[in-house]
Structure formats: C-alpha cells, structure tokens
Enzyme design. Structure first.
Site, PDB file in Angstrom:
ATOM      1  N   HIS A  74     -30.905 -52.434  44.126  1.00 18.13           N
ATOM      2  CA  HIS A  74     -29.655 -52.427  43.359  1.00 18.13           C
ATOM      3  C   HIS A  74     -30.014 -52.792  41.918  1.00 18.13           C
ATOM      4  CE1 HIS A  74     -25.766 -54.169  42.042  1.00 18.13           C
ATOM      5  NE2 HIS A  74     -25.200 -53.558  43.050  1.00 18.13           N
TER       6      HIS A  74
ATOM      7  N   ASP B 199     -33.330 -60.200  47.954  1.00 22.42           N
ATOM      8  CA  ASP B 199     -31.927 -59.939  47.644  1.00 22.42           C
ATOM      9  C   ASP B 199     -31.219 -59.715  48.982  1.00 22.42           C
ATOM     10  OD1 ASP B 199     -29.483 -58.737  47.222  1.00 22.42           O
ATOM     11  OD2 ASP B 199     -30.200 -57.259  45.774  1.00 22.42           O
TER      12      ASP B 199
ATOM     13  N   GLN C 156     -26.684 -57.734  50.996  1.00 17.16           N
ATOM     14  CA  GLN C 156     -26.184 -56.803  52.008  1.00 17.16           C
ATOM     15  C   GLN C 156     -26.620 -57.194  53.420  1.00 17.16           C
ATOM     16  OE1 GLN C 156     -24.038 -54.498  51.400  1.00 17.16           O
ATOM     17  NE2 GLN C 156     -24.119 -54.499  49.170  1.00 17.16           N
TER      18      GLN C 156
ATOM     19  N   LYS D  46     -19.215 -60.756  49.691  1.00 17.45           N
ATOM     20  CA  LYS D  46     -19.665 -59.739  50.656  1.00 17.45           C
ATOM     21  C   LYS D  46     -19.756 -60.322  52.064  1.00 17.45           C
ATOM     22  CE  LYS D  46     -22.395 -57.163  47.257  1.00 17.45           C
ATOM     23  NZ  LYS D  46     -21.456 -56.122  46.817  1.00 17.45           N
TER      24      LYS D  46
ATOM     25  N   CYS E 207     -24.515 -48.468  41.942  1.00 19.94           N
ATOM     26  CA  CYS E 207     -25.372 -49.378  41.169  1.00 19.94           C
ATOM     27  C   CYS E 207     -26.816 -49.281  41.624  1.00 19.94           C
ATOM     28  CB  CYS E 207     -24.884 -50.825  41.245  1.00 19.94           C
ATOM     29  SG  CYS E 207     -23.261 -51.055  40.535  1.00 19.94           S
TER      30      CYS E 207
END
Lengths: 150, 419
Positions: free
Chosen positions: B136, B213, B216, B239, B377
C-alpha cells in the site's frame, strides 16, 4: 430517486462503445494530458488550431464510460468552433453539472451535451464528465500542462 | 443472459452464527437507495459494533477528561480507560507488555514513526530498505521520504502473475546493505497473505529488522507478534471494527528504546527546561500531545470484542465467503479476478471486459452494494497488472453468502446496462 438510466443514457453508452474522434493527430498544434488519479482515468487531447478556430480535435486514453463519452461528444461539439465559442460551451457544460440546484439545468444551447444532465445527481461522477473539458480548458488558456481533476 | 444466482445452501464450515454477529452492528440494518445495505468495502474501513459505539459514547458522557494529569477523579477514570485500551490491544497482538504498544492515528502514522526514526538514526547513503511489490502507498512513501533524506535506496521484491511474493526473490534481495525490511502481512489490493514468518526468519538471520504492515491482517487472522518474531507491527483500529483516527505500532521494547521520539510536545516528556528535555518512558515517549482518548478506549473494546468472536472462526467464515465468491464471480462471462494467490484473505479484486471499474461501482452502489473501485492506494500493484483500476469486494466477519449472491446479481446487471 434518480434512475441509473439518467446517468447511462443510450447516447452515452454508444459513445463509450464507439467514441468519435478517437485517434492520434500527427498535425496537432496543441496537446494536453488529462488525469483523474482517483479513478485512474487518463486522456490525451489533440487540437489543431487555425486562426482562432478549432479546425480539428481528437483524443485517446482510458477511462470510464462517462469520461470517454464526454470526451467523444465534446470533440464533436467544439470541432469547427471558435476558441471563444468553445470557452462559452465549457462554461455552460460546467453549469449543467455543477450549477446551483435551484437553477434548472435544461441544457439549453448545449445540443447533444445535454445528455450529461443526469450526472449532477451522481456527485462522485461529475469529475469523470468534466475531465475532457478541463483538459480542453488548459489548451484554450494556452497552458498545455497536465490537467487534473484532483 | 440469465443471472447465475441460484440460492445456495447455507453450509458454513463451523457453527459460526453470522446472524448473531450482524445483529450487533446497527448500520447493517439500514438501507441505501431503498435496497438493503450490502457492505463489501471492509478493506477500506469496517463497520462498528454496538459495544464500540457505546464505549465511545460512555467515555464522553461519563468519563471525559484529559489523561495522565490526574489530580481529579474524572482524569483518573479516563486514564484508566485509555491505558486499559492499550492493554487490550497488547493482549490482542500477543505483545509481551503494553509498553510495546504506541497509539498512533493509524497504520500510516505507525509506519511513518518508524521510517522517520530510522532516517534520523540508522540510515546512510547506500543503505537499502526492502519492501515488496504488493505494498500500500503507506508502506512505500514513508520509506521513499526516508531514502530522500538519507540517500538510502528502496529495493522492491517483484510479485508474480498470481500476486504472490516469492520467498527466494525476497531472500535474494537481502544484502549486507539492507537496513530494514517492510512487508505487508495481507495485501489490501489483492488479498494475498504473505509468508511473513518466513520473511522475518530470513531477515533476522542477516540481522535485518522487519516491520510488518498488519492493517489488513489484524481483522482477519489470529495474530501473535512474538510468535511471528517481527520487530514492528502496525495496525489500524478502524479496519478492526474500532473507531477511525486510532491505530497502534507494536515495537519490541529494545527497538522502541533505541528509536528517537517522533514528535515533540506535551505528554512525551519527563522534564523540560530550555537547556535540556528528558523524554518520557515507553510508550509515552512516542505520544506527544493530548491523545485520541475516545479512540484508544474504543479500539481496546473492538480488539476485545474481535477476540471474543474468535479470529479462527472469523478466518474460517471469511474463507468460505472467499471460496464461494470466487466461484460465483468467476462464472460471470468477461469477469477476471486479479490476484489468485494460494494464501488469500477474503478480498476479490476484479475487472469486467469493456466496463470501467468506476462504472461498476456506480451501478452496484444503486443496488445498495458498497465496494471500492480505483487503484486502492496501491498504484504499483495496478501497474504490475497493466490496469488503471479494479473493482474490489472485501469481506468482513458479518458478510453472508446471500450478500455474495447480491453482488453477483448486481454485476450481471452491470453487464446488462453495458450490453
């Protein structure tokens, strides 16, 4: 409730499928790039100006149905017009899409461009319909830079 | 062309009661354009369960005060609730101590915090930062900024046609100059689950620290940062069924002690004179200014709630939706799914022949179906597949097979409109 058909009118779908003036123009006197980073639309606009007239105009690029049809119908509409006339059309088209809600957007004087009147009910899509026009505007203003709707 | 939407038997893998879960989300009972809301934009942000909304409201109605300045009762209550949120997030991630949890505005700020610290203390011209082609923008741009400041170089592991990051390609790019590897756990654009544990082991064998990261991954997979062995793990509350504007950086105590403060201001100091300032201890060294107190409280409640539902059950339910959705959408003529990794979270990115994703998005919207269209993104991912954009349906723990059916039917409608 606004129907989808107000947005995706037959004329728009036709122009999306077979856009007019969709070609390269080797003898263009002006070239401008339009870019809508949000949806990834990219547009290359060619104009051949003779005196104060748009003698020829064409475009290439990728984009959604609204942006492609808008570019297609725009090229039909401004071909042969003077720069001042094209500027006036730009203003009217802009009003059609983004004018205050109390002003009735009847598309008077816009000819075929009036098919985009439904777009104002889809605010997320206004930028798609205006991309080609913003790109043309940079040419009319003699900026020849990359137009962006962001 | 008839729609391929026969009612499918509701045969879920487990006893997971999706209707009970749905009932906890007030927004899911609303309609959009007169149609029931079908929310399939969960990789973008998730909806909030009643307990999270109530926790935020209760804080403002009953406990609102500034924290860490507790000479009065309310301030003590607010501090307790906020630090309680940190403990809950620490527990959710499997961190050793709440000291290792820095509250941030979200994943983006968490990554920026580490990147800025590395640029200041650890990066020099010629050094390398290793990322993957799946990232991302938030795990690309902070490192580009760090590279610009220091003359370090960004090295990118290429992805395959399936949207996977091959382990050998990753390993090949770990060099004596690599100062840090920053990899996504789950790709937001394609849903690919990266073998991060393997990446971390390979990097650590060369003494390269790893930032993951996890924006997600956290809402979809059971997590344990100690088991993963990562040095940093970044997540976003919104999220994970929590509030917006709050996220967390997990960092090992050793690394957080070494990194310089990110911003200066109140709360991040022990003492200030015009000559010298001493910084606060962990984790407050990284939290300048009045925090997002309501956010921290709501985030903690969301983390606890998610653990209560059970990440293993959530993962199984969402995997069922992925398999079912992949089958249904693949059956639609002209539809191509982008990203076919063997290990995938419940994200289906797709394109439709002769129809731009933006047009798909508008037509689905009028059917009450929320998806995301665009580059997500992750422009380098789009470029890799030669696409300007895709349409993306991303599933959450409250989605159902019936909603997948609604999606497939609406995509058929798109095909009708565009003949």
């Amino acid at each position: 409730m606004t129907d989808l058909r107000d947005l995706y009118q037959e004329v728009i779908l036709d122009h999306n499928k077979s856009p007019h003036n969709y070609r390269e123009m080797p003898d263009a006197t002006r070239l401008a790039l339009g870019n809508n980073p949000l949806c990834g639309d990219k547009l290359k606009l060619y104009v051949r100006i003779e005196g104060d007239r748009i003698a020829d105009v064409a475009f290439q690029g990728s984009g959604c149905a609204i942006s492609k049809a808008s570019a297609s119908i725009m090229t039909d509409s401004v071909k042969g017009k003077s720069l001042a006339e094209a500027e006036t059309l730009y203003g009217k088209f802009h009003d059609l899409l983004t004018g205050p809600p109390d002003v009735k957007a009847d598309g008077a004087g816009l000819g075929k461009l009036a098919v985009f009147s439904g777009v104002r009910e889809f605010p997320a899509r206004v930028k798609c319909a205006t991309l080609a026009w913003h790109t043309l505007e940079t040419i009319l203003k003699g900026q020849e830079a990359i137009a962006s709707t962001e | 062309m008839s729609a391929v939407t026969k009612a499918a038997p509701e045969a879920h893998a487990s006893a997971y009661d999706v209707e009970r879960v749905r009932a906890e989300f007030p927004i899911l009972s609303r309609s959009v354009y007169g149609k029931p809301l079908v929310y399939l934009d969960n990789a973008n942000t998730t909806q909030k369960p009643r307990v999270v909304i109530d926790a935020v409201r209760r804080y403002y109605e009953e406990e609102n005060a500034n924290i860490h300045r507790g000479t009065h009762w309310l301030s003590e209550k607010a501090t307790e609730a906020y630090e309680g949120g940190r403990e809950k997030v620490a527990r959710f991630l499997g961190a050793t101590s709440p000291k290792e949890i820095v509250f941030t505005r979200g994943t983006t700020e968490a990554i920026n915090l580490v990147a800025a610290g590395f640029a200041r203390e650890y990066l020099q011209a010629g050094d390398e930062i290793l990322i993957t082609g799946l990232e991302h923008h938030s795990n690309i741009v902070p490192w580009q900024l760090a590279c610009e400041r220091t003359g370090a170089k960004l090295v990118v592991v290429p992805i395959t046609d399936e949207g996977e990051v091959p382990v050998d390609e990753f390993e090949k790019r770990l060099t004596p100059r690599t100062k840090l590897a920053a990899v996504s756990h789950v790709s937001n654009a394609l849903g690919t689950v990266n073998p991060v544990k393997t990446f971390i082991a390979l990097a650590h064998a060369r003494k390269v620290p790893v930032l993951v990261d996890g924006a997600q991954a956290a809402p979809h997979l059971p997590l344990d940062v100690v088991d993963l062995g990562c040095d940093f793990y970044a997540i976003s509350g919104h999220k994970m069924y929590g509030p917006t504007g709050i996220g967390a950086l997990y960092g090992t105590e050793a690394w957080l002690e070494k990194l310089p403060p990110y911003q200066g201001g109140g709360d991040m100091i022990s003492s200030v004179t015009f000559e010298k300032t001493t910084y606060n201890v962990l984790p407050w060294k990284f939290e300048a200014g009045t925090a997002n107190i309501a956010g921290g409280i709501g985030f903690g409640v969301a983390a606890d709630w998610l653990s209560g539902v059970g990440l293993a059950a959530v993962a199984a339910h969402e995997h069922d939706l992925l398999v079912y959705g992949t089958r249904k959408l693949s059956a639609i003529p002209g539809l191509t799914i982008v990203g076919r990794a063997k290990e995938k979270a419940a994200v289906i990115s797709f394109v439709l022949e002769n129809v731009h994703p933006h047009d798909i998005g508008t037509i689905l919207d009028r059917e009450g179906i929320a998806i995301r269209t665009g580059h997500h993104c992750a422009q380098p991912v789009m470029d890799r597949f030669g696409l300007p954009a895709t349409a993306r349906a991303s599933f959450g723990l409250y989605n159902t097979r019936a909603e997948v059916d609604a999606l497939a039917a609406a995509v058929e409608k798109v095909r009708e409109v565009f003949g």
